[in-house]
Enzyme design. Structure first.
Site, PDB file in Angstrom:
ATOM      1  CE  LYS A 187      95.393  38.598  53.300  1.00 45.02           C
ATOM      2  NZ  LYS A 187      95.992  37.603  52.394  1.00 45.02           N
ATOM      3  N   GLY A 239     106.940  37.109  54.616  1.00 46.87           N
ATOM      4  CA  GLY A 239     106.614  36.892  53.215  1.00 46.87           C
ATOM      5  C   GLY A 239     107.752  37.348  52.323  1.00 46.87           C
ATOM      6  CB  SER A 240     107.859  38.029  48.716  1.00 45.05           C
ATOM      7  OG  SER A 240     107.017  39.156  48.511  1.00 45.05           O
ATOM      8  CB  THR A 241     112.418  40.752  49.609  1.00 46.02           C
ATOM      9  OG1 THR A 241     113.090  39.811  50.460  1.00 46.02           O
ATOM     10  CG2 THR A 241     113.139  42.085  49.664  1.00 46.02           C
ATOM     11  N   GLY A 244     107.341  43.013  51.517  1.00 43.81           N
ATOM     12  CA  GLY A 244     107.833  43.635  52.733  1.00 43.81           C
ATOM     13  C   GLY A 244     108.271  45.067  52.508  1.00 43.81           C
ATOM     14  CD  GLU A 261     111.441  35.167  58.307  1.00 40.95           C
ATOM     15  OE1 GLU A 261     112.203  35.205  57.299  1.00 40.95           O
ATOM     16  OE2 GLU A 261     110.659  34.245  58.524  1.00 40.95           O
ATOM     17  CB  CYS A 295     112.387  32.530  54.407  1.00 40.53           C
ATOM     18  SG  CYS A 295     112.080  32.147  56.138  1.00 40.53           S
ATOM     19  CD  GLU A 392     112.980  33.505  48.978  1.00 41.17           C
ATOM     20  OE1 GLU A 392     112.987  32.950  50.083  1.00 41.17           O
ATOM     21  OE2 GLU A 392     112.438  34.605  48.761  1.00 41.17           O
TER      22      GLU A 392
END
Length: 488
Positions: A187, A239-241, A244, A261, A295, A392
Site C-alpha cells: 500500500k 509512518g507516524s507514531t 503505528g 518504524e 524520521c 516531530e
C-alpha cells in the site's frame, strides 16, 4: 473522489494477481506535484474489495502457487533481475521520484536508487541461505531424539509505505519479504504512489509470478482493510507514531507479526572539541535533507555552551545560503514539502514557536510563488520544554540548544518520547563511544549523519517503533522457525 482529467497527467493503476486494474469502485484521486501544485497523476482509488482481491491473489500464490515451492536460488535470481531493471531505468526513476516527492534530483540519484538496487541484491544473496539448526537434547522418556529446525516464510505480508522515501523504504520491506519467500500486498502512500507502483511493474517484467507482488493504491480505507484482513500474516509499516499505535491495536489481537518504524526527534550533539567546519555541514545535511521530511532528521542540535553562539550563527548562515526551488534544476539544494496541507502544518508550527518567544535566526527568506515551499529554519534560545523542541515537525526546522556537561547533553538527548537515532560530533574516540552507550536510540552516528546500508539494522525504540528494517534482522522478521523431532 471525482476529478477532472488533466492532459498529459500520468495514470497509476493497481497491480493485482499480475494484472493492471482500475479500482473496483471506479474512483480516482489526483496526485499534485509539490514544486508547482499542479496535477501530476490520476491514481486509482482502491477499496476494501481491491484489498480482498489482492490478499486472495497473494494467499493463493503463497499456499499453492509456484512461488511456494520455488528454490531460494531462483527467488534470488528474480530479485537480481529486478535490481538490473531498476539500474537500467535509473534515470527515469530519479526524475519520477524528484517530481512526486518535491526532492532535489541529487537525493534519489545519489541515495535512493543506488541503495534500492544494493538492498535488492543484498537480500537476493540470502534467499538460498535460509538454513535451520540441528539441536541435540537428552532425549524423550528414555528414547534418543533427532531434532532439527527449518525456517519458513511467514505468509502474506502487508507493506505500508510512507511518502517521504517511498521507493527506498518500499524496497527495504519488499526485498527481505521476497528473499524469505513471502508474497506481498503493498500500500503506497497516496502522496507518493507513482514510483513504487512503477517498480512493481518492473517486477512483473523481471518474471515474478502473478500474485507475488500486488499493489493497491488508495487512501485510509485501503490501509485499514489491509491491517485488519485475516489473510495477512505480517505487517510492516513506516509512518507516524499515532498511526503505528492504531495499527498495533488492530493487529495485536489477531497476533499478526509487526514491524513498526515510526517518528523521531533526533539529537545532534556537538561537543567542545568538535571540528566545527565539518560538523556544521553534516548537521545541516542531517537537518535539511529531503526538506527535513525524514524520521531521522536531526532537529535538536545540542551544543556545548562554549561553542553555542558560533554554531548557532554558522548553522543559520548555512540555512540561509541554501537555494530553494525547482527540484529538477541542478542548482537547487532544497525542494518542496509534499503537499499544501503539510506545508501549512509546518508553517503553523514555526509561527507558533515565534509567538511563544523562540528566536528565529533563519527562515524568513523568500520562497517560490508556486508550490509547497518552506525555507530551512533555525531557532535559537529555545527552552527544551518548548513544543518546537519536543514534537516531530517533519519539515526543515531545527532548534539549537546549549549544554554545559556531558551528563547534561545525554540527559537532554534522552529527554524525548522518541528513540530512533542520534549523531555525535567530537574529536575524542573515548567520549564518542561512552556517550553512544548511554543514548537510548536504535542508531548512533559519530562525526557524520546516520549511515544507511542494507547490512545495518534500522529502527528504534520508545515511540519510534518496534523491530528493524534492513540487515539479517529484517529477514528474520519474515521467517518462522519450525522444529521437527524424530524419536529414535
Amino acid at each position: 473522489m471525482s476529478h477532472q482529467e488533466v492532459p498529459n497527467a500520468l495514470r497509476t493503476l493497481n497491480l493485482i494477481d499480475g494484472q493492471w486494474r482500475e479500482a473496483s469502485g471506479g474512483a480516482w484521486f489526483d496526485k499534485y506535484e509539490p514544486a508547482n501544485g499542479r496535477v501530476m497523476a490520476h491514481i486509482a482509488a482502491g477499496t476494501a474489495a481491491d484489498v480482498d482481491a489482492a490478499v486472495a491473489a497473494a494467499r493463493r500464490q503463497f499456499d499453492g502457487g509456484e512461488w511456494s515451492t520455488m528454490p531460494g536460488a531462483e527467488r534470488g535470481r528474480l530479485m537480481h533481475r529486478l535490481a538490473d531493471l531498476l539500474e537500467a531505468n535509473a534515470d527515469e526513476f530519479v526524475t519520477l521520484l524528484a517530481r512526486e516527492g518535491g526532492r532535489v534530483v541529487m537525493e534519489p540519484r545519489m541515495m535512493d536508487i543506488p541503495m534500492a538496487i544494493d538492498t535488492l541484491r543484498y537480500f537476493a544473496g540470502w534467499a538460498d541461505k535460509l538454513e535451520g539448526r540441528q539441536i541435540p537434547t537428552a532425549g524423550f522418556m528414555g528414547q534418543p531424539t533427532f531434532n532439527y529446525t527449518v525456517r519458513e516464510a511467514i505468509g502474506v505480508a502487508a507493506l505500508i509505505v510512507p511518502w517521504n522515501n517511498p521507493m527506498l523504504i518500499g524496497v527495504w520491506k519488499l526485498a527481505p519479504a521476497l528473499a524469505a519467500g513471502c508474497t506481498v500486498v503493498i500500500k503506497p502512500s497516496e502522496d507518493a504512489p507513482i514510483g513504487l507502483t512503477r517498480l512493481a511493474g518492473l517486477a512483473t517484467e523481471a518474471g515474478f509470478p502473478a500474485g507475488v507482488i500486488n499493489v493497491v493504491n488508495g487512501q485510509a480505507e485501503v490501509g485499514q482493510a489491509l491491517v485488519s484482513h485475516p489473510g495477512v500474516n505480517k505487517i510492516s509499516f513506516t509512518g507516524s507514531t499515532p498511526v503505528g499505535r492504531a495499527i498495533a491495536a488492530v493487529a495485536g489481537p489477531q497476533f499478526k507479526h509487526l514491524t513498526l518504524e515510526l517518528g523521531g526527534k533526533a539529537p545532534q550533539i556537538i561537543f567542545e572539541d568538535a571540528l566545527l567546519e565539518r560538523a556544521i555541514g553534516g548537521v545541516a545535511m542531517g537537518l535539511f535533507a529531503n526538506q527535513g521530511q525524514t524520521c531521522a532528521a536531526g532537529t535538536r542540535v545540542l551544543v556545548h555552551r562554549s561553542r553555542y553562539e558560533e554554531v548557532l550563527h554558522a548553522l543559520a548562515g548555512a540555512a540561509r545560503s541554501l537555494n530553494v526551488g525547482d527540484p529538477l534544476d541542478g542548482h537547487t539544494q532544497m525542494g518542496a514539502l509534499i503537499n499544501a496541507r503539510h506545508a501549512d502544518r509546518v508553517k503553523g508550527m514555526i509561527h507558533a514557536a515565534r509567538e511563544a518567544g523562540a528566536r528565529m535566526f533563519a527562515g524568513d527568506e523568500a520562497v517560490p510563488a508556486e508550490g509547497y515551499f518552506v525555507r530551512p529554519t533555525v531557532f535559537g534560545h529555545v527552552s527544551p520544554d518548548a513544543v518546537i523542541a519536543r514534537e516531530e515537525i517533519f519539515g526543515p526546522v531545527g532548534v539549537v540548544m546549549p549544554f554545559d556537561t556531558v551528563d547534561e547533553a545525554v540527559a537532554l538527548a534522552n529527554d524525548t518520547q522518541y528513540g530512533l537515532s542520534a549523531t555525535l560530533w567530537t574529536n575524542s574516540v573515548g567520549q564518542a563511544h561512552s556517550v553512544a552507550a548511554r543514548l537510548r536510540v536504535g542508531a548512533v552516528a559519530i562525526n557524520g549523519w546516520s549511515p544507511l546500508d542494507a547490512r545495518l539494522p534500522w529502527g528504534g525504540g520508545k515511540d519510534s517503533g518496534m523491530g528493524r528494517d534492513l540487515s539479517r534482522v529484517a529477514l528474520d522478521a519474515y521467517l518462522e522457525e519450525k522444529v521437527v523431532s524424530l524419536v529414535m
